[in-house]
Enzyme design. Structure first.
Site, short mmCIF file in Angstrom:
data_model
loop_
_atom_site.label_atom_id
_atom_site.label_comp_id
_atom_site.label_asym_id
_atom_site.label_seq_id
_atom_site.Cartn_x
_atom_site.Cartn_y
_atom_site.Cartn_z
N ASP A 36 0.87 -1.17 0.00
CA ASP A 36 0.00 0.00 0.00
C ASP A 36 0.91 1.23 0.00
O ASP A 36 2.13 1.11 0.21
CB ASP A 36 -0.89 -0.05 1.24
CG ASP A 36 -1.78 1.17 1.37
OD1 ASP A 36 -2.24 1.69 0.34
OD2 ASP A 36 -2.02 1.61 2.52
N ASP B 79 -0.15 5.01 1.32
CA ASP B 79 -0.35 5.83 2.52
C ASP B 79 -0.35 4.96 3.77
O ASP B 79 -1.09 3.98 3.87
CB ASP B 79 -1.67 6.59 2.42
CG ASP B 79 -1.66 7.60 1.29
OD1 ASP B 79 -1.17 8.72 1.51
OD2 ASP B 79 -2.11 7.26 0.18
N ASP C 91 -1.54 -0.96 5.87
CA ASP C 91 -1.87 -0.46 7.21
C ASP C 91 -3.36 -0.25 7.43
O ASP C 91 -3.80 -0.10 8.56
CB ASP C 91 -1.17 0.88 7.42
CG ASP C 91 -1.86 2.00 6.65
OD1 ASP C 91 -1.92 1.91 5.40
OD2 ASP C 91 -2.37 2.95 7.28
#
Length: 234
Positions: A20, A22, A188
């Site tokens: 991922d 961000d 996250d």
């Protein structure tokens, strides 16, 4: 920093590392346009790719061009819009009528920001005063997306998108393209959980970045530890 030996030892196999953006390769910030990469992240990805043994990709909710510009690693494959936007493929025209219906149904709150990505619409509320956030979340949850659309939850964001995509599907597509590599997914956010579940069923390795409940098998604390892992694997 206390990275587990099994994670560090993964470099012994050819890897397909899927990240991922961000919160994984860049710290979470209030404004998406300010999310510069964690120091060393672009260089670590470039090093991972340089030897020709490992593969790497980014799967993000951002437009692919935006994430690519942040990272500036030309060899890196970036899949945007939660798996809607693939390198070398042309996106179908956006459903502007559905997007207008969604925008008309949105509540209003001081500090709420809309991020219009052409094909999807993200509602950010990190800057909304915390006491008002639960009511805003409830109001967003009451919106029924148009047929063929869905809403997904992330960290202080709700995103409306066409159905039939997602990071889980994207991760499986990437894994199918590189069947000789061990797929590793690092993420996250809540939107990464579907990728964790999908790759675990395929025998992949899944790594949660930061706190929170997760389906992932392993956990690291921060984007800085992600950079350390990438460097070790490279």
């Amino acid at each position: 920093m206390n990275l587990s030996a099994p994670l560090l030892a993964l470099r012994e196999r050819p890897l397909l590392v899927i990240c991922d953006y961000d919160g994984t390769l860049a710290p979470i910030v209030v404004r998406p346009e300010e999310a510069v990469p964690e120091p060393g992240a672009p260089e670590a990805l470039a090093a991972l790719l340089a030897g020709g043994r490992h593969r790497a990709a980014v799967v993000t909710g951002r437009r692919s061009a935006e994430a690519s510009a942040f990272l500036n690693v030309p060899e890196l494959q970036v899949v945007g819009l939660h798996g809607m936007e693939w390198p070398g493929e042309t996106l179908h025209p956006p459903d502007t009528a559905a997007l207008q219906v969604i925008k008309a149904a949105l509540p209003h709150a001081a500090g709420m920001r809309l991020e219009e990505k052409g094909w999807t619409l993200a509602v950010h509320y990190r800057e909304v005063p915390e006491p008002e956030q639960p009511a805003l979340e409830a109001a967003l949850a009451r919106i029924t997306p148009p047929p063929g659309w869905e809403v997904i939850a992330g960290k202080k964001v709700r995103e409306f998108r066409p159905s039939g995509h997602g990071k889980g599907r994207a991760a499986l597509q990437l894994a199918a393209r590189f069947p000789d590599h061990l797929p590793v997914f690092l993420g996250d956010d809540v939107t990464d959980e579907e990728a964790f579940a999908a790759l675990r069923e395929r025998g992949g390795v899944t790594i949660k970045v930061g706190e929170g409940q997760t389906e992932a098998q392993h956990r690291v604390a921060s984007p800085a530890e992600v950079v350390t892992l990438l460097r070790t694997w490279a």
